[in-house]
Design a protein around this motif. Structure first.
Motif, mmCIF file in Angstrom:
data_model
loop_
_atom_site.group_PDB
_atom_site.id
_atom_site.type_symbol
_atom_site.label_atom_id
_atom_site.label_comp_id
_atom_site.label_asym_id
_atom_site.label_seq_id
_atom_site.Cartn_x
_atom_site.Cartn_y
_atom_site.Cartn_z
ATOM 1 N N LYS A 32 8.509 5.136 -6.094
ATOM 2 C CA LYS A 32 8.116 5.134 -4.682
ATOM 3 C C LYS A 32 6.954 6.094 -4.440
ATOM 4 O O LYS A 32 6.069 5.835 -3.621
ATOM 5 C CB LYS A 32 9.300 5.521 -3.794
ATOM 6 C CG LYS A 32 10.276 4.391 -3.529
ATOM 7 C CD LYS A 32 9.622 3.261 -2.750
ATOM 8 C CE LYS A 32 10.603 2.123 -2.502
ATOM 9 N NZ LYS A 32 9.954 0.967 -1.829
ATOM 10 N N ALA A 33 6.950 7.201 -5.174
ATOM 11 C CA ALA A 33 5.849 8.150 -5.042
ATOM 12 C C ALA A 33 4.547 7.532 -5.534
ATOM 13 O O ALA A 33 3.472 7.749 -4.954
ATOM 14 C CB ALA A 33 6.162 9.428 -5.800
ATOM 15 N N ALA A 34 4.637 6.743 -6.592
ATOM 16 C CA ALA A 34 3.443 6.076 -7.106
ATOM 17 C C ALA A 34 2.906 5.078 -6.076
ATOM 18 O O ALA A 34 1.688 4.966 -5.872
ATOM 19 C CB ALA A 34 3.773 5.368 -8.414
ATOM 20 N N GLU A 35 3.827 4.368 -5.410
ATOM 21 C CA GLU A 35 3.411 3.440 -4.355
ATOM 22 C C GLU A 35 2.781 4.197 -3.192
ATOM 23 O O GLU A 35 1.791 3.747 -2.600
ATOM 24 C CB GLU A 35 4.618 2.631 -3.866
ATOM 25 C CG GLU A 35 5.172 1.643 -4.878
ATOM 26 C CD GLU A 35 6.346 0.868 -4.311
ATOM 27 O OE1 GLU A 35 6.311 0.498 -3.132
ATOM 28 O OE2 GLU A 35 7.320 0.652 -5.051
ATOM 29 N N MET A 36 3.359 5.343 -2.857
ATOM 30 C CA MET A 36 2.821 6.131 -1.755
ATOM 31 C C MET A 36 1.419 6.638 -2.083
ATOM 32 O O MET A 36 0.522 6.636 -1.227
ATOM 33 C CB MET A 36 3.752 7.298 -1.427
ATOM 34 C CG MET A 36 3.329 8.096 -0.198
ATOM 35 S SD MET A 36 4.566 9.315 0.291
ATOM 36 C CE MET A 36 5.866 8.249 0.918
ATOM 37 N N ARG A 37 1.209 7.097 -3.308
ATOM 38 C CA ARG A 37 -0.127 7.535 -3.717
ATOM 39 C C ARG A 37 -1.137 6.402 -3.543
ATOM 40 O O ARG A 37 -2.236 6.602 -3.021
ATOM 41 C CB ARG A 37 -0.107 8.005 -5.172
ATOM 42 C CG ARG A 37 -1.495 8.379 -5.723
ATOM 43 C CD ARG A 37 -1.440 8.764 -7.181
ATOM 44 N NE ARG A 37 -0.864 10.084 -7.361
ATOM 45 C CZ ARG A 37 -1.544 11.226 -7.315
ATOM 46 N NH1 ARG A 37 -2.859 11.213 -7.083
ATOM 47 N NH2 ARG A 37 -0.934 12.375 -7.497
ATOM 48 N N SER A 38 -0.740 5.210 -3.991
ATOM 49 C CA SER A 38 -1.634 4.061 -3.866
ATOM 50 C C SER A 38 -1.946 3.755 -2.410
ATOM 51 O O SER A 38 -3.103 3.481 -2.050
ATOM 52 C CB SER A 38 -0.990 2.844 -4.533
ATOM 53 O OG SER A 38 -1.802 1.699 -4.385
ATOM 54 N N LEU A 39 -0.921 3.826 -1.544
ATOM 55 C CA LEU A 39 -1.124 3.563 -0.128
ATOM 56 C C LEU A 39 -2.073 4.593 0.483
ATOM 57 O O LEU A 39 -3.015 4.236 1.203
ATOM 58 C CB LEU A 39 0.219 3.584 0.614
ATOM 59 C CG LEU A 39 0.145 3.448 2.137
ATOM 60 C CD1 LEU A 39 -0.425 2.096 2.536
ATOM 61 C CD2 LEU A 39 1.520 3.654 2.764
ATOM 62 N N VAL A 40 -1.842 5.861 0.197
ATOM 63 C CA VAL A 40 -2.680 6.935 0.744
ATOM 64 C C VAL A 40 -4.124 6.766 0.285
ATOM 65 O O VAL A 40 -5.072 6.912 1.070
ATOM 66 C CB VAL A 40 -2.109 8.307 0.337
ATOM 67 C CG1 VAL A 40 -3.114 9.422 0.630
ATOM 68 C CG2 VAL A 40 -0.795 8.565 1.055
ATOM 69 N N GLU A 41 -4.317 6.440 -0.979
ATOM 70 C CA GLU A 41 -5.668 6.243 -1.498
ATOM 71 C C GLU A 41 -6.344 5.051 -0.838
ATOM 72 O O GLU A 41 -7.540 5.109 -0.492
ATOM 73 C CB GLU A 41 -5.622 6.065 -3.018
ATOM 74 C CG GLU A 41 -5.254 7.338 -3.767
ATOM 75 C CD GLU A 41 -5.057 7.115 -5.255
ATOM 76 O OE1 GLU A 41 -5.111 8.087 -6.012
ATOM 77 O OE2 GLU A 41 -4.825 5.937 -5.657
ATOM 78 N N ASP A 42 -5.590 3.968 -0.653
ATOM 79 C CA ASP A 42 -6.147 2.780 -0.009
ATOM 80 C C ASP A 42 -6.585 3.081 1.424
ATOM 81 O O ASP A 42 -7.652 2.642 1.871
ATOM 82 C CB ASP A 42 -5.113 1.648 0.008
ATOM 83 C CG ASP A 42 -4.969 0.970 -1.344
ATOM 84 O OD1 ASP A 42 -5.734 1.334 -2.262
ATOM 85 O OD2 ASP A 42 -4.087 0.098 -1.483
ATOM 86 N N VAL A 43 -5.740 3.813 2.163
ATOM 87 C CA VAL A 43 -6.067 4.142 3.549
ATOM 88 C C VAL A 43 -7.313 5.023 3.607
ATOM 89 O O VAL A 43 -8.244 4.770 4.391
ATOM 90 C CB VAL A 43 -4.880 4.840 4.241
ATOM 91 C CG1 VAL A 43 -5.299 5.369 5.613
ATOM 92 C CG2 VAL A 43 -3.700 3.878 4.382
ATOM 93 N N ALA A 44 -7.353 6.052 2.775
ATOM 94 C CA ALA A 44 -8.482 6.988 2.796
ATOM 95 C C ALA A 44 -9.801 6.309 2.442
ATOM 96 O O ALA A 44 -10.864 6.719 2.907
ATOM 97 C CB ALA A 44 -8.211 8.140 1.844
ATOM 98 N N ALA A 45 -9.717 5.252 1.631
ATOM 99 C CA ALA A 45 -10.936 4.567 1.195
ATOM 100 C C ALA A 45 -11.583 3.741 2.307
ATOM 101 O O ALA A 45 -12.726 3.296 2.154
ATOM 102 C CB ALA A 45 -10.619 3.667 0.009
ATOM 103 N N GLN A 46 -10.874 3.572 3.431
ATOM 104 C CA GLN A 46 -11.388 2.688 4.476
ATOM 105 C C GLN A 46 -12.230 3.395 5.526
ATOM 106 O O GLN A 46 -12.772 2.757 6.421
ATOM 107 C CB GLN A 46 -10.217 1.962 5.166
ATOM 108 C CG GLN A 46 -9.289 1.217 4.233
ATOM 109 C CD GLN A 46 -10.032 0.406 3.183
ATOM 110 O OE1 GLN A 46 -10.953 -0.350 3.523
ATOM 111 N NE2 GLN A 46 -9.639 0.562 1.927
#
Length: 516
Positions: A32-46
């Motif tokens: 779940k932490a790995a998924e959260m990292r991916s989500l945070v990175e995706d959001v920040a990239a926008q």
């Protein structure tokens, strides 16, 4: 983590940011932490105004904070805010980034003026359609007032905490470690609990209003349709609603609203309110009607409100809808939200791997049992009649599921518990009169509706079931008083039927006005 369409939408929304925002994640080595990292990175990239860090220190792991870059405001998600909560994530980003909330200015000023420390913890589930309203409201408070520090917690991810705190229904809100509220609440309702002056100020404003030509009581599909049709006639129209949207807010999937193949209750409720606001309609939300005082012939009718205020109008349209019927069995009230629930979509994930029961064999009950069977260990469906009353296609689906037991000709006689939570139920076999006990942890009640007419006892004619009696034009026995929707004797309690009935009542009220 996010698909291309969602990413494009998010990028567009984040174009409304005015000030920088930080995402600060606290992670471990879990999936779940790995998924959260991916989500945070995706959001920040926008957006160039959003930055991501992964050096956070928080009690709950994994979690991430949305923080104004100057450190003056923060909100936190302990879990992945996807599903129904994705909108909560987007709005939290926007509000922390300076985009103004779409709320009444006076209400927002009240939030800014709050003094003290307010640490909110909100337990949610990703399938709960009621939870986003609460999460979003408290996040607005955090964006406006540095004394408010909230965390939204996915109950399915932090199961140990859920068990320890005995959270058995969502949304469940704690303030400074103590229970604060259960169920759907919007910003005005939360502020009313925190600041009693909010209620008094609203009542004072309402009491000063001039009489309406049409006053609609109820903000569900019937009330919304009535308000729109009345306003389109150019007459002074008001709506009093305990919660705009009514029972639609508690409906998950809607697939029989003609021309719309699928929608969800909260989405439809928001669209109804927005459509009403497109016209000059005075909406008085979070107000409960307590009495109807009919006027003399040709005079004004009066509606008293629980807040102490009252309103007058030439015509009244009653559309207060209905609510879920309770079993009335001993123990039901004692264990409400402690194992007795009424929304399987909201609370079902909290019972993962447990034994549950559904009371009721109509469409709602069978649909609930089907949904729960995919989550829980076992479902026992209990129906009072000798056979299920749900559509054949639903019955076939239910009977195909291996972890479902169907019991008919059964009357639930008692909810059993240990003082803190449900441990089972007792039912009577209506054929043999024998009593049986089922051991379980959750009971979902789905046995129909009760009209909201307790406040209307008196001169208004009601049926034996408490429904408002109306004629073919939506008129009641009181001149100038009309009614529409699930609160009336009209057959078939459906959203689309209620809208038609609300329309009819508004046109009838207008006809009454021009002839009086």
């Amino acid at each position: 983590m996010l698909d291309a369409a969602t990413t494009a939408q998010l990028k567009t929304y984040l174009g409304n940011l005015r000030t920088p925002v930080e995402l600060v994640a606290t992670l471990d080595d879990s999936p779940k932490a790995a998924e959260m990292r991916s989500l945070v990175e995706d959001v920040a990239a926008q957006s160039d105004l959003v930055t991501a860090r992964f050096d956070g220190q928080a009690d709950r792991v994994p979690s991430f904070a949305i923080r104004r870059a100057d450190g003056t405001a923060e909100t936190r998600f302990a879990g992945l805010p996807l599903g129904h909560e994705f909108t909560s994530l987007v709005l939290a980003l926007l509000h922390m980034g300076g985009h103004p909330p779409k709320e009444d200015a006076e209400l927002l000023d009240s939030v800014r003026a709050l003094e003290g420390e307010f640490h909110f913890e909100t337990f949610y589930s990703l399938t709960c359609q009621n939870c986003p309203d609460v999460v979003q409201a408290i996040n607005i408070m955090a964006a406006l007032n540095p004394n408010v520090r909230p965390v939204a917690i996915d109950g399915a991810l932090f199961r140990e905490e859920v068990e320890t705190r005995k959270v058995m229904a969502v949304p469940a809100v704690y303030l400074n470690g103590e229970p604060f509220g259960q169920g759907r609440m919007d910003l005005a309702q939360i502020m009313a609990k925190l600041d009693s002056g909010t209620v008094a100020r609203a009542a004072e404003k309402i009491a000063a209003k001039e009489p309406f030509e049409v006053l609609v009581i109820g903000g569900g599909p019937a009330g919304a349709a009535a308000a729109i049709y009345a306003a389109r006639k150019g007459i002074r129209t008001g709506v009093v609603a305990e919660r705009f949207g009514g029972q639609v807010l508690d409906t998950m999937g809607i697939e029989n609203f003609i021309s719309v193949s699928h929608t969800e209750g909260p989405k439809l409720a928001a669209q109804l309110e927005q459509h009403v606001r497109d016209y000059e309609v005075d909406i008085m939300n979070l107000q409960t009607a307590s009495a109807l005082i009919p006027g003399e012939a040709g005079g004004l009718h009066e509606v008293k409100l629980a807040s102490g205020a009252s309103l007058k109008a030439k015509t009244i349209i009653l559309s207060t809808g209905a609510r879920w019927r309770e079993m009335g069995a001993p123990g039901e009230d004692l264990y409400r939200n402690k194992g007795v629930a009424y929304c399987p979509h909201c609370d079902g994930p909290l019972y993962k791997g447990k034994r549950t029961a559904v009371i009721g064999g109509g469409n709602s009950g069978v649909e609930a049992a089907i949904d729960l069977a995919g989550i829980v260990a076992h479902v026992t469906l209990i129906e009072y009649d000798s056979q299920l009353r749900a559509d054949a296609v639903l019955q076939a689906k239910l009977r195909s599921m291996p972890n479902v037991t169907i019991i008919t000709s059964a009357l639930t006689t008692e909810v059993l518990g240990d003082g803190e939570k449900v441990t089972g139920l007792q039912y009577k076999d209506r054929t043999t009169e024998e009593l049986h006990q089922v051991d379980l942890e959750g009971i979902f009640v789905q046995i129909g509706l009760v009209p909201n007419t307790e406040w209307l006892q008196g001169p208004l004619a009601l049926s034996g079931r408490g429904e408002i009696e109306i004629d073919s034009h939506g008129a009641t026995n009181l001149p100038g008083v009309f009614a529409a929707g699930d609160v009336t004797t009209v057959p078939y309690k459906q959203i689309i039927v209620a809208m038609g009935e609300g329309t009819k009542a508004a046109l009838s009220a207008f006809d009454y006005l021009i002839r009086s």
